[in-house]
Design an enzyme around this catalytic site. Sequence first.
Site, PDB file in Angstrom:
ATOM      1  CB  ALA A  49      -0.920  -0.004   1.231  1.00 20.73           C
ATOM      2  CB  CYS A  50       1.164   4.077   1.062  1.00 23.19           C
ATOM      3  SG  CYS A  50      -0.176   3.943   2.233  1.00 23.19           S
ATOM      4  CB  CYS A  55      11.300  -2.234  -9.371  1.00 23.78           C
ATOM      5  SG  CYS A  55      10.038  -1.070  -9.934  1.00 23.78           S
ATOM      6  CD  GLU A  57      13.734  -4.124 -12.791  1.00 29.59           C
ATOM      7  OE1 GLU A  57      13.357  -4.255 -13.959  1.00 29.59           O
ATOM      8  OE2 GLU A  57      12.941  -3.997 -11.838  1.00 29.59           O
ATOM      9  CB  CYS A  90      14.236   0.236 -12.934  1.00 34.31           C
ATOM     10  SG  CYS A  90      13.216  -0.471 -11.629  1.00 34.31           S
TER      11      CYS A  90
END
Length: 129
Positions: A49-50, A55, A57, A90
Amino acid sequence: MNAKKLIEEAHKILGEYTLSSDNYSAGSVAAALLTSQGNLYTGINIDIACGIGFCAEHSAIAQMLKYRETQIEMIVAVSSDSIRPPCGRCRELMFQIDKKNIHTKVYLSEETYMTLNELLPNRWEPRLG
């Protein structure tokens, strides 16, 4: 190391990890990177959440940095059914960690890659002076 081996390494850590809520997930995307020094680092995504997750990576890059390395030779991110190109955040992270990463091979399939330079042609750089 070749792309096939890098993809296999990412798939090894792919999977669902238990979090505090069924609405959160981790591990649906995994990444593997090879540094210019020949070391392999991996990471998983966290989707909570939020918008405070990150990611796969980012996770692999953080592991790399713990070992005082910054140059990425090649990188791949995978899900259960595909290879995923890195998002803009990323791409910028790889470049800002080390400008030499502009030459990083970013795999889009087992046979195909693009350099970070090709994926990030109009990158952000601070203005001098």
